[in-house]
Design a protein around this motif. Structure first.
Motif, PDB file in Angstrom:
ATOM      1  N   ARG A  71      37.316  34.437  45.448  1.00  0.00           N
ATOM      2  CA  ARG A  71      37.210  35.888  45.628  1.00  0.00           C
ATOM      3  C   ARG A  71      35.788  36.362  45.941  1.00  0.00           C
ATOM      4  O   ARG A  71      35.511  37.551  45.859  1.00  0.00           O
ATOM      5  CB  ARG A  71      37.693  36.575  44.346  1.00  0.00           C
ATOM      6  N   TRP A  72      34.871  35.472  46.321  1.00  0.00           N
ATOM      7  CA  TRP A  72      33.472  35.874  46.419  1.00  0.00           C
ATOM      8  C   TRP A  72      33.247  36.997  47.423  1.00  0.00           C
ATOM      9  O   TRP A  72      32.405  37.878  47.197  1.00  0.00           O
ATOM     10  CB  TRP A  72      32.561  34.678  46.712  1.00  0.00           C
ATOM     11  N   ARG A  73      33.995  36.995  48.528  1.00  0.00           N
ATOM     12  CA  ARG A  73      33.809  38.076  49.517  1.00  0.00           C
ATOM     13  C   ARG A  73      34.205  39.423  48.914  1.00  0.00           C
ATOM     14  O   ARG A  73      33.495  40.416  49.054  1.00  0.00           O
ATOM     15  CB  ARG A  73      34.626  37.797  50.781  1.00  0.00           C
ATOM     16  N   GLU A  74      35.348  39.434  48.268  1.00  0.00           N
ATOM     17  CA  GLU A  74      35.830  40.659  47.614  1.00  0.00           C
ATOM     18  C   GLU A  74      34.834  41.128  46.551  1.00  0.00           C
ATOM     19  O   GLU A  74      34.473  42.305  46.494  1.00  0.00           O
ATOM     20  CB  GLU A  74      37.192  40.370  46.983  1.00  0.00           C
ATOM     21  N   LEU A  75      34.366  40.199  45.733  1.00  0.00           N
ATOM     22  CA  LEU A  75      33.451  40.558  44.648  1.00  0.00           C
ATOM     23  C   LEU A  75      32.073  40.968  45.162  1.00  0.00           C
ATOM     24  O   LEU A  75      31.428  41.844  44.586  1.00  0.00           O
ATOM     25  CB  LEU A  75      33.325  39.391  43.659  1.00  0.00           C
ATOM     26  N   SER A  76      31.623  40.350  46.249  1.00  0.00           N
ATOM     27  CA  SER A  76      30.292  40.698  46.760  1.00  0.00           C
ATOM     28  C   SER A  76      30.298  42.035  47.499  1.00  0.00           C
ATOM     29  O   SER A  76      29.241  42.621  47.718  1.00  0.00           O
ATOM     30  CB  SER A  76      29.738  39.587  47.650  1.00  0.00           C
ATOM     31  N   ALA A  77      31.472  42.555  47.852  1.00  0.00           N
ATOM     32  CA  ALA A  77      31.562  43.861  48.509  1.00  0.00           C
ATOM     33  C   ALA A  77      31.484  45.013  47.505  1.00  0.00           C
ATOM     34  O   ALA A  77      31.338  46.172  47.895  1.00  0.00           O
ATOM     35  CB  ALA A  77      32.867  43.948  49.305  1.00  0.00           C
ATOM     36  N   VAL A  78      31.570  44.689  46.226  1.00  0.00           N
ATOM     37  CA  VAL A  78      31.520  45.711  45.173  1.00  0.00           C
ATOM     38  C   VAL A  78      30.076  46.179  44.981  1.00  0.00           C
ATOM     39  O   VAL A  78      29.150  45.363  45.024  1.00  0.00           O
ATOM     40  CB  VAL A  78      32.084  45.109  43.853  1.00  0.00           C
ATOM     41  N   PRO A  79      29.853  47.466  44.739  1.00  0.00           N
ATOM     42  CA  PRO A  79      28.486  47.955  44.498  1.00  0.00           C
ATOM     43  C   PRO A  79      28.012  47.636  43.072  1.00  0.00           C
ATOM     44  O   PRO A  79      28.096  48.462  42.167  1.00  0.00           O
ATOM     45  CB  PRO A  79      28.603  49.466  44.736  1.00  0.00           C
ATOM     46  N   TRP A  80      27.516  46.423  42.879  1.00  0.00           N
ATOM     47  CA  TRP A  80      27.042  45.991  41.567  1.00  0.00           C
ATOM     48  C   TRP A  80      25.710  46.665  41.241  1.00  0.00           C
ATOM     49  O   TRP A  80      24.893  46.898  42.129  1.00  0.00           O
ATOM     50  CB  TRP A  80      26.860  44.474  41.530  1.00  0.00           C
ATOM     51  N   PRO A  81      25.453  46.950  39.977  1.00  0.00           N
ATOM     52  CA  PRO A  81      24.181  47.591  39.604  1.00  0.00           C
ATOM     53  C   PRO A  81      23.019  46.600  39.620  1.00  0.00           C
ATOM     54  O   PRO A  81      23.215  45.381  39.524  1.00  0.00           O
ATOM     55  CB  PRO A  81      24.450  48.091  38.186  1.00  0.00           C
ATOM     56  N   GLY A  82      21.818  47.125  39.716  1.00  0.00           N
ATOM     57  CA  GLY A  82      20.618  46.282  39.706  1.00  0.00           C
ATOM     58  C   GLY A  82      20.683  45.261  40.827  1.00  0.00           C
ATOM     59  O   GLY A  82      21.147  45.533  41.923  1.00  0.00           O
ATOM     60  N   GLY A  83      20.222  44.055  40.549  1.00  0.00           N
ATOM     61  CA  GLY A  83      20.254  42.984  41.546  1.00  0.00           C
ATOM     62  C   GLY A  83      21.435  42.056  41.376  1.00  0.00           C
ATOM     63  O   GLY A  83      21.443  40.939  41.898  1.00  0.00           O
ATOM     64  N   LEU A  84      22.453  42.509  40.644  1.00  0.00           N
ATOM     65  CA  LEU A  84      23.572  41.635  40.290  1.00  0.00           C
ATOM     66  C   LEU A  84      24.394  41.198  41.508  1.00  0.00           C
ATOM     67  O   LEU A  84      25.022  40.138  41.482  1.00  0.00           O
ATOM     68  CB  LEU A  84      24.469  42.354  39.280  1.00  0.00           C
ATOM     69  N   GLY A  85      24.355  41.955  42.569  1.00  0.00           N
ATOM     70  CA  GLY A  85      25.079  41.575  43.780  1.00  0.00           C
ATOM     71  C   GLY A  85      24.636  40.226  44.322  1.00  0.00           C
ATOM     72  O   GLY A  85      25.440  39.459  44.859  1.00  0.00           O
ATOM     73  N   ARG A  86      23.351  39.901  44.167  1.00  0.00           N
ATOM     74  CA  ARG A  86      22.845  38.603  44.653  1.00  0.00           C
ATOM     75  C   ARG A  86      23.508  37.447  43.904  1.00  0.00           C
ATOM     76  O   ARG A  86      23.814  36.414  44.491  1.00  0.00           O
ATOM     77  CB  ARG A  86      21.324  38.530  44.486  1.00  0.00           C
ATOM     78  N   LYS A  87      23.721  37.627  42.606  1.00  0.00           N
ATOM     79  CA  LYS A  87      24.366  36.566  41.824  1.00  0.00           C
ATOM     80  C   LYS A  87      25.799  36.377  42.286  1.00  0.00           C
ATOM     81  O   LYS A  87      26.260  35.253  42.450  1.00  0.00           O
ATOM     82  CB  LYS A  87      24.334  36.902  40.338  1.00  0.00           C
ATOM     83  N   VAL A  88      26.497  37.460  42.512  1.00  0.00           N
ATOM     84  CA  VAL A  88      27.894  37.386  42.941  1.00  0.00           C
ATOM     85  C   VAL A  88      28.003  36.729  44.320  1.00  0.00           C
ATOM     86  O   VAL A  88      28.904  35.928  44.566  1.00  0.00           O
ATOM     87  CB  VAL A  88      28.530  38.794  42.933  1.00  0.00           C
ATOM     88  N   GLU A  89      27.081  37.021  45.214  1.00  0.00           N
ATOM     89  CA  GLU A  89      27.080  36.382  46.528  1.00  0.00           C
ATOM     90  C   GLU A  89      26.934  34.863  46.403  1.00  0.00           C
ATOM     91  O   GLU A  89      27.449  34.106  47.218  1.00  0.00           O
ATOM     92  CB  GLU A  89      25.969  36.951  47.407  1.00  0.00           C
ATOM     93  N   GLY A  90      26.251  34.423  45.356  1.00  0.00           N
ATOM     94  CA  GLY A  90      26.057  32.987  45.124  1.00  0.00           C
ATOM     95  C   GLY A  90      27.329  32.242  44.768  1.00  0.00           C
ATOM     96  O   GLY A  90      27.369  31.009  44.815  1.00  0.00           O
TER      97      GLY A  90
END
Length: 198
Positions: free
Chosen positions: A138-157
């Motif tokens: 689900r990484w594409r779906e999860l990385s499209a979410v507006p995560w707070p702080g820099g957390l989006g970078r972790k999800v993209e990983g």
């Protein structure tokens, strides 16, 4: 070296606490209805070709970066702090380990992966920990979410992780510290997602 191997031990309390020796569980060891107290760091602990059935496993000190992939865990209850641990079976050695029917509700997990297993049989810790199911798929779906702080970078990983990862459990306070946000901001995003438990 302190070694338990080639036998079945039932209804015993095993305390692994040697400051100078490696604690080795295996090969061909079965622990049934035992209490395993772990007071050693991951570098002083080896679990290989061991079955733990209906045991209580308690980390009296934080157990960091330990891989349980050579242990068959069935019906076990975990207590204590487990950081960066892997549970389940590695794809290249699918018969050497596994996890089913285990309970982590009394444990604190952060960055722990559950690999090639049926997560429906596992009870995960509650908030402030949370569990994302099928994070790699689900990484594409999860990385499209507006995560707070820099957390989006972790999800993209997640895209670079082991595809057989069935779930990953994090601690919201630990993520918040690392990615310049708050647990409350993380929870606000989680509440809008499917495939998450907290």
């Amino acid at each position: 070296m302190i070694q338990f191997s080639d036998r079945e031990i039932e209804n015993e309390r095993l305390v692994l606490d040697s400051a100078t020796e490696v604690s080795y569980l295996g090969h061909e060891l079965t622990l049934r209805n035992c209490t395993l107290i772990i007071k050693v760091p991951a570098r002083a602990l080896v679990i290989a070709r061991t079955h733990l059935i209906d045991c209580t496993i308690e980390a009296k000190r934080q157990l960091t970066n330990f891989q349980w992939n050579s242990a068959h865990l069935k019906g076990c209850r975990f207590k204590g702090r487990f950081i960066g641990n892997d549970f389940g079976a590695w794809p290249e050695r699918p018969t050497e380990g596994g996890i089913e029917g285990c309970d982590f509700t009394d444990a604190y997990l952060d960055g722990c992966r559950f690999i090639a297993c049926d997560v429906r049989t596992i009870r995960f810790p509650r908030w402030p920990c949370f569990t994302l199911f099928e994070p790699v798929r689900r990484w594409r779906e999860l990385s499209a979410v507006p995560w707070p702080g820099g957390l989006g970078r972790k999800v993209e990983g997640f895209a670079e992780r082991l595809p057989e990862t069935a779930a990953v459990t994090y601690s919201a306070p630990e993520l918040a510290k690392s990615y310049d946000t708050t647990p409350e901001a993380i929870r606000a995003v989680l509440e809008k997602l499917d495939g998450v438990e907290f």
